[in-house]
Design an enzyme around this catalytic site. Sequence first.
Site, short mmCIF file in Angstrom:
data_model
loop_
_atom_site.label_atom_id
_atom_site.label_comp_id
_atom_site.label_asym_id
_atom_site.label_seq_id
_atom_site.Cartn_x
_atom_site.Cartn_y
_atom_site.Cartn_z
N PRO A 11 41.91 10.11 38.80
CA PRO A 11 41.60 11.07 40.06
C PRO A 11 42.84 11.72 40.43
CG PRO A 11 41.46 8.57 40.49
CD PRO A 11 41.76 8.74 39.01
N ASN A 12 42.56 12.67 41.07
CA ASN A 12 43.60 13.55 41.85
C ASN A 12 44.65 14.05 40.98
OD1 ASN A 12 42.13 13.09 44.56
ND2 ASN A 12 43.06 11.02 44.29
N ARG A 19 49.51 18.77 45.37
CA ARG A 19 49.62 17.55 46.02
C ARG A 19 51.02 16.81 46.29
NH1 ARG A 19 47.61 11.94 43.71
NH2 ARG A 19 48.06 10.67 45.96
N TYR A 24 55.44 14.32 43.17
CA TYR A 24 54.89 14.57 41.85
C TYR A 24 55.13 15.60 41.27
CZ TYR A 24 51.51 10.85 43.32
OH TYR A 24 50.95 9.82 43.93
N ASN A 75 47.06 7.92 32.50
CA ASN A 75 47.55 7.84 33.82
C ASN A 75 46.35 7.68 34.64
OD1 ASN A 75 48.66 8.18 36.35
ND2 ASN A 75 49.75 10.14 35.94
N ALA A 78 44.94 6.25 40.79
CA ALA A 78 44.49 5.30 41.85
C ALA A 78 43.78 4.13 41.16
CB ALA A 78 43.77 5.61 43.13
N ASP A 88 38.52 -3.43 31.38
CA ASP A 88 37.85 -3.89 30.28
C ASP A 88 37.35 -2.96 29.34
OD1 ASP A 88 37.62 -6.32 31.86
OD2 ASP A 88 35.68 -5.86 32.64
N GLU A 99 50.57 3.14 29.35
CA GLU A 99 50.31 3.63 30.84
C GLU A 99 51.42 4.22 31.20
OE1 GLU A 99 49.65 1.37 34.95
OE2 GLU A 99 49.83 0.10 33.41
N HIS A 101 52.83 6.84 34.64
CA HIS A 101 52.85 7.13 36.20
C HIS A 101 54.04 8.10 36.29
CE1 HIS A 101 49.94 4.33 37.07
NE2 HIS A 101 50.33 3.36 36.65
N ARG A 108 57.10 2.34 45.77
CA ARG A 108 56.07 2.88 46.82
C ARG A 108 55.55 1.88 47.41
NH1 ARG A 108 52.65 7.49 44.13
NH2 ARG A 108 52.58 7.97 46.38
#
Length: 149
Positions: A11-12, A19, A24, A75, A78, A88, A99, A101, A108
């Site tokens: 999301p986002n 943003r 970012y 990524n 949230a 899962d 992963e 980010h 943060r």
Amino acid sequence: MMKTILVLNGPNLNMLGLREPEVYGSETLADVEQTCREYGGGLGLVIEFQQTNHEGQMIEWIHHARRRIAGIVINPGAWTHTSAAIHDALIAAEVPVIEVHISNVHRREDFRHFSYVSRVAKGVLAGFGTDGYRMAIQHYASSLEQSNA
């Protein structure tokens, strides 16, 4: 035979470039996708690139990856901190996971310090900006090359 890497964005992330550019950066998600496809292609990989703001869609993509692709770069945005369901699904996929980010989540807010995804990931790249995607793709290319040797 070309190997496929699935790059998933939560999301986002469709708002990259708009943003919080101080956190970012100014690249858009389309810029990141183009970089990933070009970089992966140069390494002999096919890159499937997806983004969604809907958790169920993300889970469906992960389920579909099962035994079909060589690795997942995710990524989760949230959902990193909230989604046992994505955790899962990644286990059920039986595919290596990295992963990513863009920001260093450990510098943060406290709630960003916990990750459901890290518990199932082969590795975590945080704080390298969008270069983290390229670094993850490079890792898969190197791993696949070693396994074919």
